[in-house]
Motif scaffolding. Structure first.
Motif, mmCIF file in Angstrom:
data_model
loop_
_atom_site.group_PDB
_atom_site.id
_atom_site.type_symbol
_atom_site.label_atom_id
_atom_site.label_comp_id
_atom_site.label_asym_id
_atom_site.label_seq_id
_atom_site.Cartn_x
_atom_site.Cartn_y
_atom_site.Cartn_z
ATOM 1 N N PRO A 264 0.822 -1.211 0.000
ATOM 2 C CA PRO A 264 0.000 0.000 0.000
ATOM 3 C C PRO A 264 0.860 1.268 0.000
ATOM 4 N N ALA A 265 0.402 2.281 -0.726
ATOM 5 C CA ALA A 265 1.136 3.545 -0.849
ATOM 6 C C ALA A 265 1.348 4.204 0.506
ATOM 7 N N VAL B 239 7.440 -2.279 4.669
ATOM 8 C CA VAL B 239 6.547 -3.340 5.146
ATOM 9 C C VAL B 239 7.124 -3.999 6.395
ATOM 10 N N ILE B 240 8.411 -4.298 6.385
ATOM 11 C CA ILE B 240 8.974 -4.980 7.554
ATOM 12 C C ILE B 240 8.967 -4.046 8.761
ATOM 13 N N VAL C 179 7.316 -4.878 12.328
ATOM 14 C CA VAL C 179 8.084 -4.875 13.575
ATOM 15 C C VAL C 179 7.542 -3.840 14.566
ATOM 16 N N ARG C 180 7.111 -2.707 14.071
ATOM 17 C CA ARG C 180 6.583 -1.712 15.017
ATOM 18 C C ARG C 180 5.298 -2.214 15.666
ATOM 19 N N LYS C 181 4.575 -3.113 14.972
ATOM 20 C CA LYS C 181 3.357 -3.680 15.566
ATOM 21 C C LYS C 181 3.659 -4.867 16.468
ATOM 22 N N LYS D 250 0.048 -12.059 9.139
ATOM 23 C CA LYS D 250 -0.188 -10.715 9.655
ATOM 24 C C LYS D 250 -0.736 -9.878 8.511
ATOM 25 N N ARG D 251 -1.783 -9.113 8.804
ATOM 26 C CA ARG D 251 -2.450 -8.342 7.765
ATOM 27 C C ARG D 251 -1.637 -7.105 7.413
ATOM 28 N N LEU D 252 -1.465 -6.853 6.116
ATOM 29 C CA LEU D 252 -0.796 -5.632 5.669
ATOM 30 C C LEU D 252 -1.835 -4.624 5.174
#
Lengths: 569, 569
Positions: free
Chosen positions: A76-77, A113-114, A118-120, B33-35
């Motif tokens: 996603p943008a 994305v990574i 990781v922040r989540k 994990k949902r993106l």
């Protein structure tokens, strides 16, 4: 595998689109097939090579403690907007909209994305360090895709990302990945060199590239044969001359130089040593103002270094001819520092010159005997140029040599570039929120195949190492369908090698012996056993390694053991 | 693997986005994990499961003689225009433009690309048959992505494509792939059923789906418990009633039915048996003209069957209310065959009815005692409805039952749909150009993981088979960091099982025993060994399979052999 149950498809001539030997050979050997500009299918033979590379990469990543996962290719943008790269990345980012008009891209890389994952997922210092990797299809919309899989738009990459509480932890993982990369390229049998590199658009502080050495490589590497120093030419430091600037020895003189536009013209016209001349380049400062950059006549401007100068517009922008005329009163070809009141930055070598020949800031006029401090102000000094062969090595332990390479791996100390922009934080021992340190580590898995071939081929075709070959051993029977004895011997050897776990191809196709032998060499199978009626009468077959200049007769009864003794690990 | 060196991340509660048990459990267990909508990362634990599925799929494809390759994910529009699907595919096709404004899509399937490869590679009948497969990331821009990986937009598919000189060869490969699919799903330990299926937008003549049986499945399967018959309800034939149409027994009568709009209203108002009523649906013919379709009141229209009728617009289009009123003189709710002069198609069951209750083609009016041939013309007859439980099996060997399933595989006899459109031809023995026959064969690799969980879970979590589990065995030490005895026993068992090639997880995390045990069950590890001080004093540890209701005490000295004896191949 029996060739009759596989798909081999070789060509006598490479399609004209191919420039590099590796590209031509990959098409001729049927490893890849072009679908569209920069898009290639990996044909069955090529896919076997690719999978062998992938496997070695995975083994070394696992051994280094990296943990495999798989992120979506379509991203996603929003995440790219958070990191600031949605704007910055430009046209190489393949953007698209879904059915609901939401913006996405086909990922060229996965820092965003990574970092989001990781922040989540990570709350506490106890969960760190972490090092994730994936092997995945990426897309980079190259302005000029070329060289087959070496600069394809769609490609396969191993990308790893590590997260840490502190820089020391990052440095330890960075070193671990550096070592793992060396291990990967060593196991693949490549001649390579890790070199210090610029971090480019990825950002961060420290970085090394892994370069497969090949004359056709797009990258130039500066290295010191008598020390461990090696760096991409983009980064390699051109140190200041060891001898100080001589005293001024000549008067300033104005010379009419009609039609002289280039340094070559100037040297020819004035009969001066090119090392007395200086070359002027005008770029834009952050406010669009002209900045004069000077390198010695025989040197070339290093644009990466120039862009890193404080106060210079990024990306580096050359001043328009009209702006140059307005600022200097002359067209490019006659520019110089004397009389110019704007910012002047001289390369370290230029700053140590005296009695220089430079443009006169008047069309068709040059100046000789130009001296700093006397004829114009002392310039700002910086490292602005590409190093050349014979320059002193920055580590002070010799002189530099240049060679060319193909970048197949790159490791970066990103530090907090992404974690700060995207809020990837953790709670430390004292319950205080801290920003994570981050590293990223890429290997161009599909590019490796091209690079390996670029480094290992001859006039007969590809030369694969055992580790990468689509098949390690090829059994080539002369008349498999005509001679019962040949067929029986070939089948028996095939069964024996297969049972021993050898990746063996039995070429049982109904083709002329010349075709079978040529294909085997073109495809680059490292070990070949030819079985024919004539030899069998004497109880022998012919063994030949791909690099051997002649075959060796080996008793049929010994051949399986003989071959196995010649395989690497 | 030691859990401390891996990445486990479980949740107590599933995010509210999840509806299905498998989706909830995959999120809770940290498999995915949902993106973004329909986009999931496969986290390390889930990726291990995915890789095990991929490996079994590859092994069975290789065994069946299919040859692996890898085509680009991004495909040029031109090929889809050639096949005609660029227009036809609609919004599910993720379209994009590159930097040169050329059109591409992110491939949801690869018929066009493989046909392009084969038409360029294959010249002669001698090169056929061929069967290529790949395991690849695909994209389908679902209007409503849901159920996690079961209806994700980006997903992993194994797709195979075969090419043949004749239909018999296609049928032989089709059967080989059918058998290989059964083998794949059997090895994965799934309860599944191959069912005859509609070919849908892919085209072709024959097709089977492989359905994993699960109550939550989106597909309805009709099968005969006393015969091998099984079909997707889209395709399952509703045979004509065994008893012929009774003679007319009632007079035609006009009944005022104010406010009656539905069959339920009608049955209630008139107190008639629903099996005497007929339901009217109006669709458009190819010229846009209204066509009246009739099914019995308690039956439902099968839209796939309706769309396949000759002369019906495709895709099936229901007539607009205004067009209905113009043609029938009444609104929907009061429509019927009497007096309608257009085309009427009756379901086989309707055609065998007498004394029917139908709409009167006048608002709030119905007719009773309607009889074919007397009150209106004999209708055109077709199979128009969905089968129901108790219907006769089309093979005449019993009655049908219904169950629900999740489609995880699909094989198609495409015949010449793509090869003809794209000119995939070969020269036969007589040198004559012929069009290839073609088959295609898909497995939803990532969907399998969701389907398997949907079929195998309990209140404690996932129940994986040995074949799919992220780890086959988990060693759960009670106090790994507190008890030297526990640590020593756990380490020794871990080393022994690892050396024996068992995929074992040692959960050495510093967590409470309750957390370790709950995670082990949530994640669904099939075999668990709990090691605690109390047991060790007596020389025993506790073994429990995931489906066991209680643990078994096993002597520490026997446990490695005990566990290995319980693993499936």
């Amino acid at each position: 595998m029996r060739a009759s149950q596989f798909f081999l498809s070789t060509l006598k001539e490479a399609p004209s689109e191919a420039e590099l030997p590796s590209h031509k050979l990959m098409l001729r050997a049927g490893l890849i097939k072009r679908l569209a500009s920069g898009l290639y299918s990996w044909m069955p033979l090529g896919y076997r090579v690719l999978k062998k590379v992938e496997r070695i990469v995975r083994e070394e990543m696992d051994r280094a403690g990296a943990i495999e996962l798989l992120m979506p290719a379509v991203q996603p943008a929003e995440l790219w907007q958070e990191s600031g790269r949605w704007e910055f990345y430009g046209k190489e980012l393949l953007r698209l909209k879904d059915r609901h008009e939401r913006e996405f891209c086909v990922g060229p890389t996965h820092e965003e994305v990574i970092t989001d994952i990781v922040r989540k997922e990570v709350r506490s210092y106890k969960q760190l360090p972490l090092n994730f990797y994936q092997v995945q299809t990426k897309f980079r919309d190259e302005v000029r895709p070329r060289f087959g899989v070496m600069r394809a738009r769609e490609f396969i990459m191993k990308d790893a990302y590590s997260f840490h509480t502190d820089f020391d932890s990052l440095k330890a993982t960075y070193q671990g990945m550096y070592d793992a990369y060396c291990q990967v390229f060593t196991r693949l049998g490549l001649s390579f060199r890790p070199v210090a590199a610029d971090t480019g658009s990825i950002g961060g502080t420290g970085s090394h590239e892994f370069q497969v050495l090949a004359d056709s490589g797009e990258d130039v590497i500066a290295y010191c044969p008598t020390s461990p120093y090696a760096a991409n030419i983009e980064l390699a430091e051109a140190v200041a001359p060891a001898t100080p600037r001589p005293a001024a020895g000549a008067e300033l003189a104005r010379v009419s130089t009609p039609g002289v536009k280039t340094i070559a013209d100037l040297v020819e016209f004035l009969k001066v040593d090119i090392r007395q001349t200086i070359k002027a380049v005008v770029v834009e400062g952050v406010e669009g103002e002209p900045v004069l950059l000077l390198v010695r006549g025989d040197h070339t401007l290093n644009e990466v270094k120039a862009e890193k100068l404080a106060g210079i517009k990024s990306p580096l922008t050359f001043a328009a001819p009209s702006a140059i005329e307005a600022a200097f009163g002359a067209k490019p070809g006659s520019l110089g520092p004397v009389g110019f009141t704007g910012r002047v930055v001289a390369d370290r070598t230029v700053a140590a010159m005296a009695d220089m020949v430079a443009g006169g800031n008047e069309d068709d006029v040059h100046l000789t005997g130009v001296n700093w401090g006397r004829d114009c102000a002392e310039p700002e000094v910086a490292d602005l140029r590409n190093v050349v062969e014979g320059d002193a090595s920055p580590d002070g332990q010799g002189v530099l040599a240049l060679c060319r390479g193909i970048e197949v791996g790159h490791v970066f100390q990103l530090r907090t570039k992404y974690s700060e922009a995207m809020g990837a934080t953790y709670l430390d021992r004292d319950g205080k929120q801290q920003v994570m340190e981050m590293g990223c580590y890429g290997i161009g898995v599909s590019r490796i195949v091209g690079a390996a071939i670029e480094q290992n081929f001859d006039e007969r075709g590809i030369i694969f190492t055992d580790a990468m070959a689509p098949f390690t051993v090829s059994i080539v029977p002369m008349g498999y369908r005509r001679s019962e004895a040949v067929q029986a011997a070939a089948d028996a050897l095939y069964a024996e090698l297969k049972a021993a776990g050898v990746d063996v191809l039995l070429d049982d196709r109904d083709e002329r012996p010349g075709v079978l032998l040529a294909d085997c060499e073109l495809i680059g199978i490292p070990h070949r056993v030819v079985i024919g009626d004539r030899g069998l009468k004497e109880g022998v077959v012919e063994y030949q390694a791909r690099r051997d200049s002649a075959a060796t007769s080996v008793p049929l009864t010994d051949i399986a053991a003989w071959v196995q003794a010649r395989l690497s690990a």
